[in-house]
Design a protein around this motif. Sequence first.
Motif, PDB file in Angstrom:
ATOM      1  N   ALA A 145      -7.514  -2.977  10.864  1.00 49.48           N
ATOM      2  CA  ALA A 145      -6.515  -2.728  11.898  1.00 49.48           C
ATOM      3  C   ALA A 145      -7.147  -2.803  13.287  1.00 49.48           C
ATOM      4  N   MET A 192      -6.530   0.111  23.921  1.00 49.09           N
ATOM      5  CA  MET A 192      -5.887   0.432  22.643  1.00 49.09           C
ATOM      6  C   MET A 192      -6.476   1.730  22.102  1.00 49.09           C
ATOM      7  N   ARG A 217      -2.041   1.787  24.987  1.00 49.32           N
ATOM      8  CA  ARG A 217      -1.100   1.851  23.865  1.00 49.32           C
ATOM      9  C   ARG A 217      -1.759   2.550  22.692  1.00 49.32           C
ATOM     10  N   LEU A 234      -6.116  -5.158  16.381  1.00 46.71           N
ATOM     11  CA  LEU A 234      -5.668  -4.597  17.660  1.00 46.71           C
ATOM     12  C   LEU A 234      -6.547  -5.065  18.814  1.00 46.71           C
ATOM     13  N   LEU A 283      12.391  10.869  18.975  1.00 46.83           N
ATOM     14  CA  LEU A 283      10.981  10.829  18.571  1.00 46.83           C
ATOM     15  C   LEU A 283      10.678   9.458  18.002  1.00 46.83           C
ATOM     16  N   HIS A 320      -0.239   6.185   6.747  1.00 42.93           N
ATOM     17  CA  HIS A 320      -0.365   6.267   5.294  1.00 42.93           C
ATOM     18  C   HIS A 320      -0.951   5.022   4.644  1.00 42.93           C
ATOM     19  N   ILE A 321      -0.946   3.883   5.342  1.00 46.04           N
ATOM     20  CA  ILE A 321      -1.519   2.707   4.667  1.00 46.04           C
ATOM     21  C   ILE A 321      -3.003   2.907   4.384  1.00 46.04           C
ATOM     22  N   THR A 372      -1.759   3.318  18.557  1.00 42.33           N
ATOM     23  CA  THR A 372      -1.304   2.876  17.233  1.00 42.33           C
ATOM     24  C   THR A 372      -1.801   3.890  16.211  1.00 42.33           C
ATOM     25  N   ARG A 388       0.835  -1.206   0.000  1.00 40.04           N
ATOM     26  CA  ARG A 388       0.000   0.000   0.000  1.00 40.04           C
ATOM     27  C   ARG A 388       0.874   1.263   0.000  1.00 40.04           C
ATOM     28  N   LEU A 389       1.909   1.262   0.819  1.00 38.45           N
ATOM     29  CA  LEU A 389       2.745   2.461   0.926  1.00 38.45           C
ATOM     30  C   LEU A 389       3.486   2.736  -0.385  1.00 38.45           C
ATOM     31  N   ILE A 447      -0.459  -3.960  14.861  1.00 36.89           N
ATOM     32  CA  ILE A 447      -1.331  -4.759  13.977  1.00 36.89           C
ATOM     33  C   ILE A 447      -0.588  -5.985  13.457  1.00 36.89           C
ATOM     34  N   ILE A 506      -2.513   4.437  12.402  1.00 34.65           N
ATOM     35  CA  ILE A 506      -2.659   3.632  11.179  1.00 34.65           C
ATOM     36  C   ILE A 506      -1.874   4.262  10.032  1.00 34.65           C
ATOM     37  N   ARG A 526      -5.528  -4.544  27.902  1.00 40.95           N
ATOM     38  CA  ARG A 526      -5.032  -3.198  27.650  1.00 40.95           C
ATOM     39  C   ARG A 526      -6.115  -2.326  27.048  1.00 40.95           C
ATOM     40  N   ARG A 555       3.528  16.932  21.771  1.00 39.70           N
ATOM     41  CA  ARG A 555       4.980  16.868  21.732  1.00 39.70           C
ATOM     42  C   ARG A 555       5.480  15.635  20.984  1.00 39.70           C
ATOM     43  N   LEU A 556       4.842  14.540  21.250  1.00 38.34           N
ATOM     44  CA  LEU A 556       5.287  13.269  20.660  1.00 38.34           C
ATOM     45  C   LEU A 556       4.201  12.753  19.739  1.00 38.34           C
TER      46      LEU A 556
END
Lengths: 343, 343, 343, 343
Positions: D151, D166, D267, D155, B247, D273-274, D269, B154-155, B274, D271, D164, D246-247
């Motif tokens: 995705a 997500m 946590r 997850l 980062l 550019h895909i 995630t 995909r990328l 994933i 996704i 957890r 910041r992050l």
Amino acid sequence: MKIGILTSGGDCPGLNAVIRGAVLKGDRVYGDEFVGFRYGWRGVVEGDMVPLDRHTVRGLSRQGGTILGSSRTNPFEGEGGGPENIQRMMDVNGIDAMIAIGGEGTLTAARRLVDEGGINVIGVPKTIDNDLAATDYSFGFDTAVEIATEAIDRLRTTAESHQRCMIVEVMGRHVGWIALHSGMAGGAHAILIPERPQSIEQICEWVLHVRDRGRAPVVVVSEGFHLDTMEEAHSHKGLDAFNRPRLGGIGELLAPMIEERTGIESRATVIGHIQRGGVPSAYDRVLATRLGIAAVDAAQTRQWGSMVSLKGTDVEIVSIADATGGLNTVPDYRYDEAAVLFG
Amino acid sequence: MKIGILTSGGDCPGLNAVIRGAVLKGDRVYGDEFVGFRYGWRGVVEGDMVPLDRHTVRGLSRQGGTILGSSRTNPFEGEGGGPENIQRMMDVNGIDAMIAIGGEGTLTAARRLVDEGGINVIGVPKTIDNDLAATDYSFGFDTAVEIATEAIDRLRTTAESHQRCMIVEVMGRHVGWIALHSGMAGGAHAILIPERPQSIEQICEWVLHVRDRGRAPVVVVSEGFHLDTMEEAHSHKGLDAFNRPRLGGIGELLAPMIEERTGIESRATVIGHIQRGGVPSAYDRVLATRLGIAAVDAAQTRQWGSMVSLKGTDVEIVSIADATGGLNTVPDYRYDEAAVLFG
Amino acid sequence: MKIGILTSGGDCPGLNAVIRGAVLKGDRVYGDEFVGFRYGWRGVVEGDMVPLDRHTVRGLSRQGGTILGSSRTNPFEGEGGGPENIQRMMDVNGIDAMIAIGGEGTLTAARRLVDEGGINVIGVPKTIDNDLAATDYSFGFDTAVEIATEAIDRLRTTAESHQRCMIVEVMGRHVGWIALHSGMAGGAHAILIPERPQSIEQICEWVLHVRDRGRAPVVVVSEGFHLDTMEEAHSHKGLDAFNRPRLGGIGELLAPMIEERTGIESRATVIGHIQRGGVPSAYDRVLATRLGIAAVDAAQTRQWGSMVSLKGTDVEIVSIADATGGLNTVPDYRYDEAAVLFG
Amino acid sequence: MKIGILTSGGDCPGLNAVIRGAVLKGDRVYGDEFVGFRYGWRGVVEGDMVPLDRHTVRGLSRQGGTILGSSRTNPFEGEGGGPENIQRMMDVNGIDAMIAIGGEGTLTAARRLVDEGGINVIGVPKTIDNDLAATDYSFGFDTAVEIATEAIDRLRTTAESHQRCMIVEVMGRHVGWIALHSGMAGGAHAILIPERPQSIEQICEWVLHVRDRGRAPVVVVSEGFHLDTMEEAHSHKGLDAFNRPRLGGIGELLAPMIEERTGIESRATVIGHIQRGGVPSAYDRVLATRLGIAAVDAAQTRQWGSMVSLKGTDVEIVSIADATGGLNTVPDYRYDEAAVLFG
């Protein structure tokens, strides 16, 4: 070295990845030049070829089918074939060696060309069915199993919704590997393979056992499976005088037999050609690419008559004779391992 | 025999298929009884368990995650652990043996429980990263490679549309198998793995070479990769005082370095979790099911301290010590094989 | 309010998502109580039901099939049916209203129960084929199109490799929506639908045109398509005395006819039941969830005899009569729009 | 007519299908000739173009990205732009009309070229985020939702295995459509969108409610979501002086805030550019093909300044002004509909 590549026999995901791997390795490391024969041995016999370079093979690792085309032409049959003509075609076109990507028929022909004609051929095993000896697996098989498994997953929900028995016919003319693996992956309640004929009574026993546990039975069957007594099938009029199913394949034969004996509504689905086309799985892309690379290495070291193969995690060079000496059938211990999950 | 099963460490597609394979084989063939410990060793230490029967494991071959839950608890750390407590818990609950499904940490703990406490444990290797020795592959790895490969596919189209360089960060803390296989499958122009540090100059040379051929570079990098000289990274202020990327991960570090040196717009994508969740591939379902079956066989024959593993096409019994003796790193010949396709 | 839910007719991805949406909305907002009738109207007639609560519907948005089971039982046929019995069953069990999820037959029955028996029913349209009027689309159709399209993608590479014509038979007994959309998506060279009979000459003209451009023809055909003159088919002996294809379906009939007339090797593939099982697409999950929610809203406002439907981006309430008044056929301008891409 | 086509802005699955649809319709029905401008408006300004014919667009319906390339160049910015230069370029190259495929910026530019320069432009809306008014949906959105949903499905199993929370960050800078649809499809326990700021307290209330029911919370968040009071975020030092996280993005900001307040390991995630690359869904292929066809029809009838759009099941012609007059935001009733499923 100028190398000709051909793809022969039925379609198989990963063919293009083999071509790409071979051309990139040969072009970059050995300075080889490549041509592709069009439509398998037919292109060899007719001298029908196209140049293959780095640009031609761009993006091929993930492309299904074969850019060279394929056919079932055999170089030893019909007019124009035979080692002499092929050597002449190679001489005329300055071709030093051939990489033949194909199944049992192609590899046998390749071996005869080496043995009888002294022609420089390297073989690459290609088999959806995983029926070639001398290689753990070949490319295409993993994709076929994945597609069959996805189909089983989908059919299962419908089976459960309607309390039906689903018979799923997958590829495998002489060996049951696709059925064995997709059946295990999909949680099938019975797996029927050519190597292990079963009686209709045994099949119905599994089916009824599943029903008795409140579930919908899923039966995965290789196209090459046959009942251990054909009388059953004959008496059902499902087989013609030549012992072939009258309608469709073995799945279509079994469905009414199971329904009649168990009273459970039964439906057959034939997965068919979608098992052998389209985007290869990552596993098959990696394997096919490695086989293509190794085939060029084998050509470079002039190991004519050899074939590249997978052994454990390594790609090795074996004799084509090893691969064509017998079918890679499902051994009993593998079937029995799976059979624990039946019923 | 009454057998307790636990799943430990990070999530991995196929855990449930192992549980299902073990329970079905033990229940049907040996008449075993099963319980599942909840949340890995924590459940063992706390005696937190649930019964596992045929009904419980229904449909599990295709279900991601683990129905038992997992944690990173180590039986040799913290209060309540150690062989004595575990043996006591087993005695109290009438448990004869344990099947421990986990990675390096879990298997090492399992081995110590056998060696130091004489506890009846069989190990099943679990590693997304494929970093365990003594098994060709373990379940979960194939699924992770497939997911990473789909992401790369995909990328790539976006990279081409925008003439960008795409850096794709995949899992692999200590070993580069996921990067190697997904990179080969996805046709990456550079693959960066922990086993083979590279200079930023070399990386940019590959990237520029791709651009010069008119294409958009795709770089696949293991999360555990590091540049061969960290000065580069420091001077770029991408690393903190502890040599960790400031980062995000290594992908986020490399993107601006590549963009600055090559002038090519560069973007990092982290595939992330994933890769380790969801429906397992057919390959992983088959492997996991077979490992579960074999683990029960090993328990039946009382091969305590052993681990089930894949060798070629066969599932074999090895010593846990073999699996935990060292990392399964990518050998040079495998990296060099792939590197032919770089640039 | 105590609401009974039933799913009726053929399997369809999204059925479970409707159930989940209805139960969650009713439980949380209106304090409704729910039961599910098992196996469609059969469960209603027989009073076979299970309680449905928040816990029961957990994770159902992505689960194929129907947890309630389905059947083709019609409440107005056979013994035990009819409005009186159904009202009695509802009274006995304290059920205030019913949500009936089904196709043309189910919705017609629902409407008669309202009209003739004054029973409190809300309809939810369910049709793989997209053949119901009064809703833009219904759930399941998008998934079916996606699966058929993936199959076409796979079959195309094999067609090209072997220079074959591939005939792909998809669902669609009375309307051609699945063929139209999957054919457009898959780049078919001809799309054959029930609404637009074609001559075998026209089909072969398209096929030959494709071949003349050097490509492999892909023909997508609805199961309900028929040639505009059946003499053709009869003369080919492909039809029996009842005008039904002798072997398999329309795809199996067309393949030899095309091969004979064009000389192009032709193969038929029937996608079959995998179009209606398994995990729903995201589109269908969203639509099904919204329809389930809206059905409970309609019950709350006592709009008996109404049906929830999609209009543009909104879910609306319409009369069941509107949906059952006629087939949602492919209009000419939609077919002609696609036909520009044929040949 | 000689028509130039350009694709502009971020990548989007279906761009190639629009190009193919336009070229095939124009070539076959109107006898149009086509060129493609390379890299969006940059190619227009620089006169960089390639011929587009039937052969060029072969197989494009299923190919991600854009064969023309894209850029973020604006014809009204920088040197060389403006209506006069563009008209001159068109005159020099004999181009009668342009089809501009792009988002808000491109369509606004297109409209100004028509209004201020009298240039013959037709617009085709392109937006992954679904943020354009005057069209029900545009191509690319369905694919993005499908990828995000897959995705989330993956997850979720990991969340459950590890107990957890997500947090899944999906695209959507100004509008929350991708989050809303993928969240509904994936069964998210909270959906956070730019249109509806929430307090961290509300979010944690949903998360804790899920945990209390024994499940693992899944939160889907648009990249453009922000908390309703930024003090919260500031006090957590997650925001810099410019109010940017910041992050990473909002997901990385929320995870530690949720973990700190609820005690549940959390946590994030992204996704990424895909969501915008690779093979389009069948839905998007059909829509994109239809839009391409309609754009050529609009050019043929000289409806300059108009845009093709989806209304219900039909493709219609609207004024570009309608599409660029305001964002297509998620209305309250759609968010509230989904919110019933939260917690």
